[in-house]
Enzyme design. Structure first.
Site: not given
Ligand code: BGC
Ligand code: NOJ
Length: 813
Positions: A483
């Site tokens: 993400d």
């Molecule tokens: C986090 C990710 C997550 C995303 C969700 C980010 O701030 O680092 O791990 O998947 O937020 O929106």
């Molecule tokens: C947490 C999110 O919930 C997931 O959808 C994502 O794939 C990982 N972070 C990596 O960014």
């Protein structure tokens, strides 16, 4: 250092001090009513949706930490204490917290009085039961008072903590006998109320927080408890609570139990009131009647335990590796259930008001859950697919209560469509139920646009086919699994969401990771087509898969590892030519998992590079070298300080991809080494470094570039649960549901010894599996014996409709 120990026969983790490095929590509830509960009795409850139907309040990131929960104050002479130590924090003579499957039990002692608190949510009931048992262990009679305390949330948790000009005026309660009813907003548009009751006559009550605590006092020192006398306050606005006082006398050796119930109740619209503004209490009476006696509580707890025994009997392993067995047989599967239920909504790191159900997250959660309750997985697949758009893209999230796509975040995460194929394929391989493919499922929840689920999968597949960039690799959109790799975002101002800022579509930014996914799940799509008789579509799909395989090896290969992506200028990311972030974990795992470069040597090279460049003693970091400055063309990933989260943290979710990939090329020792590094039970001894619960996975462990290398954060709600379970059960232990039967093809380390056994319930059958490995090879099946009959050239035990038991011997060599 350890702060407790595993009690495997009871399926419990026993915490022996309340002063754990961080709150160590458990989840109660498995269908509609849920509670979070920490080792000091902190936490909160909600019905179905942690944002919209929150029963009790919780203050995240509070000081002192983890204050707010179900509290019982014991006033014994001048001493006030709690069975869970918090919030008074009186030193206890003894303390123990047992977190089990859907229940927690606290046993503490102070000045010869023992208090044992059992907390659980009964199967299919909308309540949390707290059974509090006192035993006088001294040789004198004891007279003491117990004051209960919970603080109600005014239902919408977001509003509750922000809209004070309104919500400090709306709180309302009713009190009848020993029962307190919370009915804020019931007079208007809500048809639900909460109830907190105890099964004994009370000596007083309070429903106003300010009366109970007293001005400028905290939950650590309530006025009423100090005075030893309830004020019988009735809340009107401000903050409604529920507190009951009971005075208790116990002779030496005597025990007494009290049963407290926090419940959620609904009334039909025209049955809400029995008199003007007086609640119709029938549903509460019915609920409370079920928990009036210790026998009822014991029977209900027994039913909960039996339920878990049954669930956990679906897959078990018995090997020389005690820690492996305990993770596989108990905790990993337990966490899979929790992630399935919660997605990423409510934990001690997810506030319950942020995200709803994630499209990709829920699809992946299914992979670790589907064998437990396939019928629930089926419904989930349909719910998820209903938030897809006609072009195959999808809402990235949806709200569990409404099941509608979340417009705030929208779509454009280009890995999402393929996860639907992954989840559906896992369900069908598990159950054989291809009828799900014929279900009519809407697009964007619009029933007038319903098509078969199979058509949804086709749209998923074609979304990738129709959205490719200059290297014939899939366009990344807002982001793929990572993400934080936001290649079309270019955010320059604080407060802009990296996930939604900028165009959702860029003309060129590409993802090699999605390329790997496409090869992996494209094949599964083709298998489903062939299996259901559409060979032409299967052939078409396999052609696209072959083209993608080539595109990954052409444009996505950097010489020693797979490239991660191409940015909006078509520059490579995760390549030797980059200044920072030269190698990323994700494509190495997924491309090899998909089989790319296995025959031609790239797979082995990529995994060797992972070992050389990304491995650390606590796990494999996401990338190297970390980004040391903000790169506007990369987005959130470079916003994190080096070593944290996606910027070179040890992301536990994709460590198993590498472990799985290692089994694809037959390296069982290395696969297991990787498995162990992030596996909670294997790192229990370093709990003071790891900090989070030693019985569940966390999302991230700080990487080697971070100040707190080895420290974990964000425990419980992570795709790590499902993926580590897939890894250990399907790739290491090698038990894979296929369309035609159960395949058993382990890839194991030397420490697994020469023999281990497993049981697997699959469709209607129980498979009793013995694996023999006299030559201690890492992979390779020489013989498969099913009910005494040897099968040749296969690892698959063919499925026989209706057959109840299979005795299988797998000989490795
Ligand atoms: C986090 C990710 C997550 C995303 C969700 C980010 O701030 O680092 O791990 O998947 O937020 O929106
Ligand atoms: C947490 C999110 O919930 C997931 O959808 C994502 O794939 C990982 N972070 C990596 O960014």
């Amino acid at each position: 250092m350890k702060f407790g120990y595993f009690d495997d026969p009871n399926k419990e983790y026993v915490i022996t001090t309340p002063k754990t490095p961080l709150p160590w929590i458990n989840y109660l509830g498995s269908s509609n009513f849920f509670s979070l509960i920490s080792n000091t009795c902190g936490g909160y409850s909600f019905y179905k949706d942690a944002k919209l139907l929150r029963l009790t309040r919780y203050r995240y990131n509070n000081v002192p930490t983890d204050e707010g929960g179900r509290y019982y104050y014991i006033k014994d002479g001048d001493t006030v204490w709690n069975p869970g130590w918090q919030p008074v924090k009186t030193e206890l003579d003894s303390y123990e917290c047992r977190h089990g499957m859907g229940y927690s039990r606290y046993t503490s002692e102070k000045n010869g009085l023992e208090a044992s608190l059992l907390a659980f949510v009964p199967v299919d009931e909308n309540c949390e039961v707290n059974q509090l048992t006192f035993t006088n262990k001294s040789d004198k009679a004891k007279e003491f008072s117990v004051f209960s305390y919970i603080e109600f949330c005014l239902w919408n948790a977001m509003d509750d903590m922000t809209n004070f000009q309104r919500n400090l005026n709306i709180g309302e309660v009713e009190v009848v006998g020993s029962t307190i009813y919370h009915k804020t907003e019931y007079r208007e548009r809500r048809n639900h109320f909460a109830v907190f009751s105890v099964n004994a006559p009370i000596d007083g009550f309070d429903t106003s927080r300010d009366e109970f605590l007293g001005a400028y006092r905290g939950v650590n020192d309530p006025q009423v408890v100090a005075e030893g006398k309830s004020h019988n306050s009735i809340a009107s606005g401000w903050s409604p609570i529920a507190s009951q006082q009971i005075n208790v006398t116990l002779q030496p050796g005597e025990s007494k139990s009290f049963i407290y119930v926090l419940g959620y109740c609904e009334n039909l619209e025209d049955e809400k009131f029995v008199a003007p503004n007086v609640i119709n209490k029938k549903p509460a009476d019915e609920l409370l009647a079920k928990f009036q006696t210790n026998e009822q509580v014991e029977a209900s707890l027994a039913a909960l335990k039996a339920n878990w025994e049954d669930l956990l009997s679906k897959f078990t392993v018995h090997s020389d590796e005690e820690k492996l067995d305990r993770m596989v047989n108990i905790w990993n599967q337990y966490q899979c259930m929790v992630t399935f239920n919660m997605s990423r909504s409510a934990s001690y790191y997810e506030s319950g008001i942020g995200r709803g159900m994630g499209f990709r997250d829920s699809c992946q959660d299914l992979l670790g859950f589907v064998h437990l309750i396939p019928e629930r997985a089926r419904q989930r697949i349909i719910d998820i697919a209903s938030t897809q758009f006609e072009d195959g893209s999808a809402y990235h999230q949806y709200q569990p209560l409404t099941k509608k796509g979340n417009a705030d975040i929208g779509s454009g995460f280009n890995d999402d469509p393929l996860w639907l194929i992954a989840g559906t394929s896992a369900y069908i391989r598990e159950t054989g139920d291809t009828s799900i493919l014929e279900e009519m499922v809407p697009f964007d929840n619009d029933e007038s646009k319903a098509v078969t689920l199979m058509e949804h999968l086709k749209r998923s597949f074609d979304y990738i086919v129709n959205h490719k960039g200059p290297h014939n690799l899939p366009l990344i959109g807002r982001a793929d699994w990572n993400d934080c790799l936001n290649l079309n975002c270019f955010s320059e101002h604080p407060g802009e969401s990296f996930q939604t800022f900028g165009p959702s579509e860029g003309p060129v930014a590409e993802s090699v990771f999605i390329g790997g996914m496409f090869v992996m799940y494209g094949k599964e799509y083709a298998d489903l087509c062939a299996y259901t008789g559409d060979q032409a579509e299967a052939d078409r799909a396999m052609k696209e898969v072959a083209a993608m395989n080539d595109a990954v090896l052409d444009g996505g290969w950097d010489g020693d590892w797979f490239v991660r992506a191409y940015d909006a200028q078509s520059n490579p990311i995760g390549s030797k030519s980059c200044e920072e972030g030269q190698i990323y974990i994700e494509p190495q795992g997924f491309c090899v998992l998909a089989g790319i470069g296995v025959e031609t040597g790239e797979a082995k090279k990529a995994l060797d590079s992972v070992k050389e460049k990304l491995d650390t003693k606590y796990g494999i970091v996401l990338l190297q070298p970390p980004y040391t400055r903000y790169h506007v063309e990369l987005g959130e990933i470079s916003s994190y300080p080096p070593g944290y989260k996606e910027n070179a943290g040890i992301f536990c979710h994709n460590n198993p991809w590498i472990s799985c990939a290692e089994t694809v090329i037959g390296r069982g020792n290395r696969a297991f080494e990787i498995y162990k590094k992030t596996c909670p039970a294997y790192i229990e001894d370093i709990s003071e470094i790891h900090c989070t619960e030693p019985y569940v996975y966390s999302q991230m462990i700080a990487g080697k570039d971070a100040h707190f290398f080895g420290q974990a954060k964000n425990s419980w709600l992570t795709g790590t649960a499902a993926w580590t379970f897939v890894n250990v059960s399907q790739y290491i232990l090698g038990v894979v549901p296929t369309l035609n039967g159960l395949s058993i093809n382990p890839c194991i380390p030397s420490e697994m010894g020469t023999k281990f056994t497993m049981t697997r319930k699959y469709r209607e059958g129980v498979y009793n599996i013995t694996v023999e490995n006299l030559n201690k090879v890492e992979k390779g099946v020489t013989k498969l014996i099913v009910d005494g009959k040897e099968l040749t050239n296969t690892t698959v035990v063919p499925y026989e409709k209706g057959k109840a038991e299979y005795n299988v011997t797998v000989v490795m060599g």
